[in-house]
Scaffold this motif. Structure first.
Motif, PDB file in Angstrom:
ATOM      1  N   SER A  76      -2.176  -3.458   3.666  1.00 22.46           N
ATOM      2  CA  SER A  76      -0.947  -4.127   3.238  1.00 22.46           C
ATOM      3  C   SER A  76       0.188  -3.135   2.994  1.00 22.46           C
ATOM      4  O   SER A  76       1.358  -3.459   3.196  1.00 22.46           O
ATOM      5  N   SER A  77      -0.136  -1.910   2.579  1.00 21.52           N
ATOM      6  CA  SER A  77       0.897  -0.902   2.305  1.00 21.52           C
ATOM      7  C   SER A  77       1.354  -0.176   3.568  1.00 21.52           C
ATOM      8  O   SER A  77       2.539   0.132   3.728  1.00 21.52           O
ATOM      9  N   ILE A  78       0.422   0.109   4.464  1.00 26.41           N
ATOM     10  CA  ILE A  78       0.723   0.975   5.594  1.00 26.41           C
ATOM     11  C   ILE A  78       1.134   0.213   6.854  1.00 26.41           C
ATOM     12  O   ILE A  78       1.744   0.788   7.770  1.00 26.41           O
ATOM     13  N   LEU A  79       0.858  -1.086   6.901  1.00 25.00           N
ATOM     14  CA  LEU A  79       1.102  -1.849   8.131  1.00 25.00           C
ATOM     15  C   LEU A  79       2.535  -1.763   8.651  1.00 25.00           C
ATOM     16  O   LEU A  79       2.729  -1.565   9.869  1.00 25.00           O
ATOM     17  N   PRO A  80       3.579  -1.882   7.821  1.00 24.46           N
ATOM     18  CA  PRO A  80       4.938  -1.805   8.378  1.00 24.46           C
ATOM     19  C   PRO A  80       5.212  -0.481   9.086  1.00 24.46           C
ATOM     20  O   PRO A  80       5.931  -0.447  10.091  1.00 24.46           O
ATOM     21  N   HIS A  81       4.622   0.613   8.593  1.00 16.34           N
ATOM     22  CA  HIS A  81       4.863   1.928   9.178  1.00 16.34           C
ATOM     23  C   HIS A  81       4.055   2.122  10.459  1.00 16.34           C
ATOM     24  O   HIS A  81       4.479   2.854  11.359  1.00 16.34           O
ATOM     25  N   ILE A  82       2.914   1.441  10.543  1.00 10.37           N
ATOM     26  CA  ILE A  82       2.157   1.452  11.799  1.00 10.37           C
ATOM     27  C   ILE A  82       2.951   0.714  12.859  1.00 10.37           C
ATOM     28  O   ILE A  82       3.100   1.184  14.002  1.00 10.37           O
ATOM     29  N   ARG A  83       3.482  -0.436  12.489  1.00  5.77           N
ATOM     30  CA  ARG A  83       4.233  -1.249  13.447  1.00  5.77           C
ATOM     31  C   ARG A  83       5.513  -0.559  13.908  1.00  5.77           C
ATOM     32  O   ARG A  83       5.966  -0.744  15.040  1.00  5.77           O
ATOM     33  N   SER A  84       6.104   0.252  13.010  1.00  9.41           N
ATOM     34  CA  SER A  84       7.343   0.960  13.381  1.00  9.41           C
ATOM     35  C   SER A  84       7.064   2.179  14.254  1.00  9.41           C
ATOM     36  O   SER A  84       7.992   2.758  14.830  1.00  9.41           O
TER      37      SER A  84
END
Length: 330
Positions: free
Chosen positions: A214-222
């Motif tokens: 939940s914390s790291i997903l946005p940075h993986i997607r970016s």
């Protein structure tokens, strides 16, 4: 005045007593009803953290279902110990609840030399609320695309650095579990929370870390970090292309960020049961199912007995890892 032969003083006493009980029963039931007033849901972490992802939709759902206010009280500090201790000192009447990550329940008892509470004795597990896998991520500039490539670098460079959100956190201990499974000597760099750890990873100051999906997903997607594997038992629906660590050649590493609902020990069993049933009903609702989907968590609601067994297993696992890592806070 004659007394009728059918008169029985003991019978009249019994009837009178039953009548009194009958009249008093609604009042007694009303006094015992739960919730009888607003309920405080303590989250022992600052606002905006992952525990809020579990607590806020649960509080709203319980409020709508039970008709009483459920108020979030964020009490951060001391690795979750301050807010958790407050719940253990509140009245055991079901009007003060705890929603927390695993740390103060299954890790801190081994990490801290002194604690103001014993989670095994002072709290009753009610249900698991959300369980999301830890994810192994690296800086794209590291030049590795899979776990085997990372292992080659880790084994070739003794002292290979990994970051985490702090000493003794699940993220730190998952990194230690990875180092143990890889049979590699690694150096841990603790940060004060996930945000600064992830920032330094994206800046290239640390090459790898574990963090909750939940914390790291946005940075993986970016594309700012690269996911190599998840530490779940199966692939995440949000990262279907990313293998589990077992699939990537490192079996035996299973690590989740989980968030559970607890009450103080001594809370009457009927209240615990009512709270459990209400929480499960909320967690099956469409609104909460959306939260599960957005965080990559499967439905994990369970009974107090099943959740207590899970907590005991987690306590054994993490206490071993704390000893393995040598981590301490005091």
């Amino acid at each position: 005045m004659s007394i009728p032969e059918s008169f029985d003083p003991s019978r009249r006493t019994v009837i009178g007593g039953l009548a009194a009980l009958s009249l008093g029963a609604p009042l007694f039931a009303q006094a015992e009803a739960w919730p009888a007033k607003p309920v405080t849901m303590v989250v022992p972490w600052p606002p905006g953290g992952p525990s809020d992802i579990a607590a806020r939709p649960l509080a709203k759902g319980l409020q709508d279902l039970l008709g009483k206010p459920f108020v979030i009280d964020n009490r951060g500090g001391s690795g979750g110990n301050i807010g958790t201790a407050a719940v253990t000192m509140a009245p055991a009447d079901g009007h003060t609840l705890l929603v927390t990550s695993s740390a103060p329940i299954v890790i801190n008892p081994s990490l801290y030399k002194k604690m103001a509470f014993d989670p095994a004795k002072d709290l009753i597990p009610v249900t698991n609320v959300i369980k999301v896998p830890q994810v192994l991520v690296v800086h794209p500039g590291l030049g590795v695309n899979d776990v085997q490539g990372l292992l080659a670098q880790v084994r070739a460079k003794p002292g290979f650095v990994f970051g985490s959100s702090g000493n003794g956190t699940p993220q730190h201990l998952t990194g230690e579990l990875f180092a143990d499974a890889a049979r590699a000597q690694m150096t841990h760099v603790p940060y004060k929370g996930s945000a600064p750890a992830i920032s330094d990873l994206m800046a290239g100051h640390v090459p790898m870390l574990f963090d909750s999906l939940s914390s790291i997903l946005p940075h993986i997607r970016s594309g700012k970090v690269r996911a190599l594997a998840t530490a779940g038992a199966k692939r995440s629906s949000l990262l279907p292309q990313v293998p589990t660590l077992a699939e990537a050649g490192l079996p035996g590493i299973e690590s989740y960020g989980w968030y559970g609902l607890f009450v103080r020990a001594g809370t009457p069993a009927p209240i615990v049961q009512q709270l459990s049933e209400a929480a499960l009903k909320v967690m099956k609702s469409p609104d909460f199912q959306r939260v599960l989907a957005e965080t990559g968590s499967d439905f994990v609601g369970d009974t107090p007995v099943a959740f207590a067994a899970f907590v005991r297993t987690e306590t054994e696992k993490w206490s071993r890892l704390v000893k393995l890592s040598g981590a301490t806070i005091d």
